[in-house]
Design an enzyme around this catalytic site. Structure first.
Site, PDB file in Angstrom:
ATOM      1  N   VAL A   1       0.841  -1.205   0.000  1.00  0.00           N
ATOM      2  CA  VAL A   1       0.000   0.000   0.000  1.00  0.00           C
ATOM      3  C   VAL A   1       0.873   1.251   0.000  1.00  0.00           C
ATOM      4  CG1 VAL A   1      -1.880  -1.154   1.232  1.00  0.00           C
ATOM      5  CG2 VAL A   1      -0.196   0.154   2.542  1.00  0.00           C
ATOM      6  N   CYS A   2       0.343   2.323  -0.576  1.00  0.00           N
ATOM      7  CA  CYS A   2       1.002   3.626  -0.527  1.00  0.00           C
ATOM      8  C   CYS A   2      -0.097   4.683  -0.677  1.00  0.00           C
ATOM      9  CB  CYS A   2       2.070   3.757  -1.605  1.00  0.00           C
ATOM     10  SG  CYS A   2       1.401   3.749  -3.276  1.00  0.00           S
ATOM     11  N   THR A   3       0.275   5.952  -0.730  1.00  0.00           N
ATOM     12  CA  THR A   3      -0.720   7.034  -0.715  1.00  0.00           C
ATOM     13  C   THR A   3      -1.726   6.945  -1.866  1.00  0.00           C
ATOM     14  OG1 THR A   3       0.997   8.412   0.228  1.00  0.00           O
ATOM     15  CG2 THR A   3      -1.004   9.532  -0.521  1.00  0.00           C
TER      16      THR A   3
END
Ligand SMILES: [Zn+2]
Ligand SMILES: [Zn+2]
Length: 296
Positions: free
Chosen positions: A176-178
């Site tokens: 996951v990331c922004t």
């Protein structure tokens, strides 16, 4: 006056980045947009702010280019001053990783798992590991329940910390990331390193919080602009803690030691009235040296 922030990226071959830079500049000026844009031969990464109508007109124009017509545009509320101006740069990579050339999301990347699917996985208690590919200071103010922080200060550090994931190499991984852009390359790198079952959260935490505010993602989402954090509503708990006293907080500050300059969480009580504070005792000791250097 209602403002909006646009966030979008795509890994797609751009054969003449310079040409796209000039076109983007012209288009942003036409619609009075500010923000940060990175263009590379491997793709595009745009964060822009403007009046809602202007941003929508920009999108309409920009998506006429068939290379980008299927780009997923993320929208969030702005306040008109999220960026100091407009910066459009041509670089070698749209996310700086310095991975080997074989790590190319245009060729191979993790399976795109959408927010609904991850939401179901959580509900069904599926056996999976969420790996947060953002920097450690971003993880500090908010993160997915049970997720792993690799302790990175920059994306290029994944090469050095990937060994921390050795014991989950054969498990189901969700990166996951922004907004999703980092995961394209980070999940691609995990596959390159021999990880078996790699998924990436499509649209990133941003999309997940829009669809499921206050669920599974605890705390608040750090943003790379003047807003610093983004709130999508919903009941949420504060998970950030002050680096100095451990009290709950969601306020960020840059360390006053110019050599460190790390963003860290600090509470109102620990915030000094004379200006920015220090992230650690070590940084505090370096004051005199830094002040001298700044004045010189
Ligand atoms: Zn404190
Ligand atoms: Zn520091």
């Amino acid at each position: 006056m209602k403002y909006q922030v646009l966030l979008f990226y795509k890994y797609v071959t751009v054969s003449n980045p310079q040409e796209l830079k000039e076109y983007s500049f012209e288009l942003c000026k036409r619609f009075n947009l500010t923000g940060r844009v990175i263009i590379a031969e491997e793709g595009i990464n745009y964060t822009l702010e403007g009046l809602v109508e202007d941003t929508e007109n920009f999108v309409k124009e920009f998506l006429k280019d068939e290379r980008f017509s299927d780009t997923h545009i993320k929208r969030s509320e702005g306040f008109g001053k999220s960026f100091p101006g407009l910066s459009i740069k041509v670089r070698r990579e749209i996310v700086g990783t310095k991975f080997p050339a074989e790590v190319d999301p245009r060729v191979k990347t993790g399976n795109h798992l959408n927010a609904e699917e991850l939401h179901d996985w959580y509900r069904n208690n599926k056996d999976f590991v969420v790996v947060d590919m953002r920097n450690s200071y971003e993880y500090a103010s908010g993160h997915f329940r049970g997720s792993e922080d690799l302790g990175m200060k920059a994306s290029r550090e994944l090469k050095e910390v990937v060994d921390k994931l050795e014991d989950v190499k054969d498990k189901t991984i969700v990166t996951v990331c922004t907004g999703g852009i980092k995961c394209e390359k980070m999940s691609s790198y995990l596959l390159y390193k021999g990880f078996k079952d790699v998924h990436q959260l499509h649209g990133g935490i941003h999309t997940y919080m829009e669809k499921f505010p206050g669920k599974d993602f605890l705390g608040t989402l750090y943003t790379y602009d003047e807003r610093l954090t983004m709130d999508f509503g919903g009941d949420r708990e504060i998970v950030g803690t002050c680096k100095r006293c451990n009290d709950k907080t969601e306020k960020y500050q840059n360390c006053a030691n110019a050599e460190c300059n790390m963003l860290f969480l600090i509470c109102n009580d620990c915030m000094s009235e004379e200006g920015p504070g220090f992230c650690s005792n070590e940084c505090e000791k370096s004051t005199a040296r830094v002040v001298n250097r700044v004045r010189a």
